[in-house]
Design an enzyme around this catalytic site. Structure first.
Site, short mmCIF file in Angstrom:
data_model
loop_
_atom_site.label_atom_id
_atom_site.label_comp_id
_atom_site.label_asym_id
_atom_site.label_seq_id
_atom_site.Cartn_x
_atom_site.Cartn_y
_atom_site.Cartn_z
N TYR A 205 7.55 14.62 42.60
CA TYR A 205 8.18 13.45 41.97
C TYR A 205 8.03 12.26 42.89
O TYR A 205 8.23 12.38 44.11
CB TYR A 205 9.67 13.71 41.72
CG TYR A 205 9.98 13.96 40.28
CD1 TYR A 205 9.55 13.06 39.30
CD2 TYR A 205 10.67 15.10 39.87
CE1 TYR A 205 9.82 13.30 37.96
CE2 TYR A 205 10.93 15.34 38.54
CZ TYR A 205 10.50 14.43 37.59
OH TYR A 205 10.76 14.66 36.28
N GLU B 298 8.99 8.63 41.80
CA GLU B 298 9.38 7.40 41.10
C GLU B 298 9.38 6.22 42.05
O GLU B 298 9.85 6.33 43.19
CB GLU B 298 10.80 7.53 40.51
CG GLU B 298 10.79 8.04 39.10
CD GLU B 298 11.22 9.48 39.02
OE1 GLU B 298 10.94 10.23 39.98
OE2 GLU B 298 11.85 9.84 38.01
N ASP C 246 -8.12 -5.84 26.87
CA ASP C 246 -8.08 -4.38 26.90
C ASP C 246 -9.52 -3.91 26.97
O ASP C 246 -10.25 -3.94 25.97
CB ASP C 246 -7.39 -3.87 25.62
CG ASP C 246 -7.39 -2.36 25.52
OD1 ASP C 246 -8.10 -1.70 26.32
OD2 ASP C 246 -6.70 -1.82 24.64
N THR D 5 -8.29 2.36 29.94
CA THR D 5 -8.10 3.78 30.17
C THR D 5 -9.05 4.14 31.31
O THR D 5 -9.94 3.37 31.63
CB THR D 5 -8.45 4.62 28.92
OG1 THR D 5 -9.72 4.18 28.45
CG2 THR D 5 -7.42 4.46 27.83
N LYS E 192 -12.81 6.96 29.68
CA LYS E 192 -13.92 6.72 28.73
C LYS E 192 -15.19 6.42 29.53
O LYS E 192 -15.68 7.33 30.19
CB LYS E 192 -13.54 5.57 27.78
CG LYS E 192 -12.32 5.89 26.89
CD LYS E 192 -12.10 4.81 25.85
CE LYS E 192 -10.96 5.15 24.91
NZ LYS E 192 -9.65 4.66 25.40
N ARG F 250 -7.93 11.56 32.30
CA ARG F 250 -7.25 10.91 31.17
C ARG F 250 -6.07 10.10 31.70
O ARG F 250 -5.19 10.64 32.37
CB ARG F 250 -6.77 12.01 30.22
CG ARG F 250 -6.30 11.57 28.88
CD ARG F 250 -6.39 12.72 27.90
NE ARG F 250 -7.79 13.01 27.62
CZ ARG F 250 -8.53 12.33 26.74
NH1 ARG F 250 -8.01 11.37 26.03
NH2 ARG F 250 -9.80 12.64 26.57
N1 DSN Z 1 -8.68 6.89 20.78
C1 DSN Z 1 -9.49 5.90 21.47
C2 DSN Z 1 -10.83 5.76 20.87
O1 DSN Z 1 -11.34 6.75 20.39
O2 DSN Z 1 -11.41 4.67 20.90
C3 DSN Z 1 -8.81 4.61 21.55
O3 DSN Z 1 -7.54 4.79 22.08
#
Ligand code: DSN
Length: 420
Positions: free
Chosen positions: A56, A58, A201, A227, A230, A236
């Site tokens: 933990y 925080e 974003d 994110t 990707k 993730r």
């Molecule tokens: N789920 C993602 C995508 O496939 O683009 C976006 O959050």
């Protein structure tokens, strides 16, 4: 309690072990072409499966609410420093558990309930968290939208007009299903013209931005989210960046104690590992190949008579429209899946079908590029995609193609049995 501390997963829980084995086999035998998915390295997975899962922490590095955080501090600071070097920005929060959490924190930090936001329409390629009605962003705030023109591209003059009419507090740029480069500089001009905060974003294109293969949102955006799993090929998770100290402070408070509890230090450690990979000179090669591969995909599909939204691609994905075909995105998704190609059905601009059916599919190149595939393989796969779509009801043909593609996939194995 020896059995807890010494047993391997296989010994301790063969049920879960064998499900993971099957997933590994699926990922290896199938061709992963979901534009938002990728294969992270075994080193990233090792960090993610580490003892940091027990901790933990925080708070933030050197300002924690728990003892024993000296190594959590080190690893989180390393992740922050590496991200800051990659994206050339001063302030980074690596704690968001996901992209949605990151976006939620931006709104929570900078808006009051009912404030106006302007984002890209979900049905034109935007994201749920950019003001979509069923999402918190469309429920807690007054959302307005811009979209794409008939040519499938954002018309920045139109966005300016809409912004002037609705006077949003935040303009959101970035997309989930848009194949063209996003002009952050133009968005900044629009935001400045109406006194709005510019929020980029970059979840989909972050890996390309990191390589200099897509325009960077800095120095234009006030706040940037992404994110990490990707095109960045990390674990993730999510991340928030800014060059504005006041915004960065508000973001930190919005993440913790605002929205989240304990940070996932094991995932943050894995983010640090992924960022080291991104800082390697080879990253540029990978990102260039991602773009070269999606370009081939678009070219073949167009040559074979398929309609690509915007007529091509500048990034890692293509959006195929079946508005002029007698089948749906769902039909295509199923047929391609039966042949071992994983994609997702996707709403296309002007769609009249529901999000469960759709009139399009989104196809991406990052994951297969991570497996080492290049133009030659993408040309073969793209032609197979067209063969399947041309004969969408021919299940025997799909089976035959599945066998051929499994053979192709077997030459590009990314993980072995001891990877996890
Ligand atoms: N789920 C993602 C995508 O496939 O683009 C976006 O959050």
């Amino acid at each position: 309690m020896d059995f807890i501390t010494s047993a391997t997963l296989k010994e301790s829980d063969n049920e879960v072990f064998s499900i993971i084995e099957k997933e590994l086999e699926r990922q290896t035998r199938h061709l992963e072409m979901i534009a938002s998915e990728n294969f992270t390295s075994p080193a990233v997975m090792e960090a993610m499966g580490s003892v940091f899962t027990n901790k933990y922490a925080e708070g933030y590095p050197n300002k924690r609410y728990y003892g024993g955080c000296e190594f959590a501090d080190q690893v989180e600071q390393l992740a922050i420093d590496r991200a800051s070097q990659i994206f050339n920005c001063k302030f980074v929060n690596v704690q968001p558990h996901s992209g949605s959490q990151a976006n939620g924190a931006v709104y929570a930090a900078l808006l009051n309930a009912g404030d106006k936001i302007l984002g890209m329409d979900l049905s034109h390629g935007g994201h749920l968290t950019h003001g979509s009605k069923p999402n918190f962003s469309g429920q807690n705030y007054q959302a307005f939208y811009y979209g794409v023109e008939l040519d499938g591209r954002i018309n920045y003059d139109k966005v300016m007009e809409i912004a002037k009419i609705c006077q949003p507090k935040i303009i959101v740029c970035g997309a989930s299903a848009y194949a063209r480069e996003i002009d952050f500089k133009k968005f900044k001009e629009i935001a400045d013209a109406v006194g709005a905060i510019l929020f980029a974003d970059i979840a989909h294109v972050a890996g390309l931005v990191a390589a200099g293969e897509h325009q960077s949102p800095f120095p234009y955006a006030d706040v940037v989210t992404t994110t990490t799993h990707k095109t960045l090929r990390g674990p993730r998770g999510g991340m928030i960046m800014s060059n504005n100290e006041e915004i960065a402070k508000k973001i930190n408070s919005a993440i913790f104690p605002g929205l989240q509890g304990g940070p996932l230090i094991h995932v943050i450690a894995a983010k640090a590992v992924a960022f080291k990979e991104v800082l390697d000179p080879k990253w540029k090669e990978y990102s260039k190949q991602v773009k070269a591969n999606s370009k081939i995909l678009a070219e073949v599909l167009i040559k074979r008579g398929y309609d690509i939204v915007s007529g091509g691609t500048d990034n890692h994905l293509v959006l195929v429209s079946f508005l002029n075909k007698p089948f749906s995105g769902k039909d295509a998704d199923i047929a391609l899946g039966n042949a071992g190609i994983t994609v997702n059905k996707n709403i296309v601009p002007g769609d009249t079908r529901s999000p469960f059916i759709t009139s399009g599919i989104r196809i991406g190149s990052p994951a297969l590029t991570a497996r080492g595939m290049k133009e030659k393989e993408f040309e073969i796969i793209s032609n197979k995609i067209c063969d399947i779509l041309d004969s969408i009801e021919d299940k025997e043909l799909h089976k035959k193609i599945n066998k051929e593609l499994e053979e192709l996939a077997s030459n590009f194995v990314i993980y072995n049995q001891s990877t996890y």
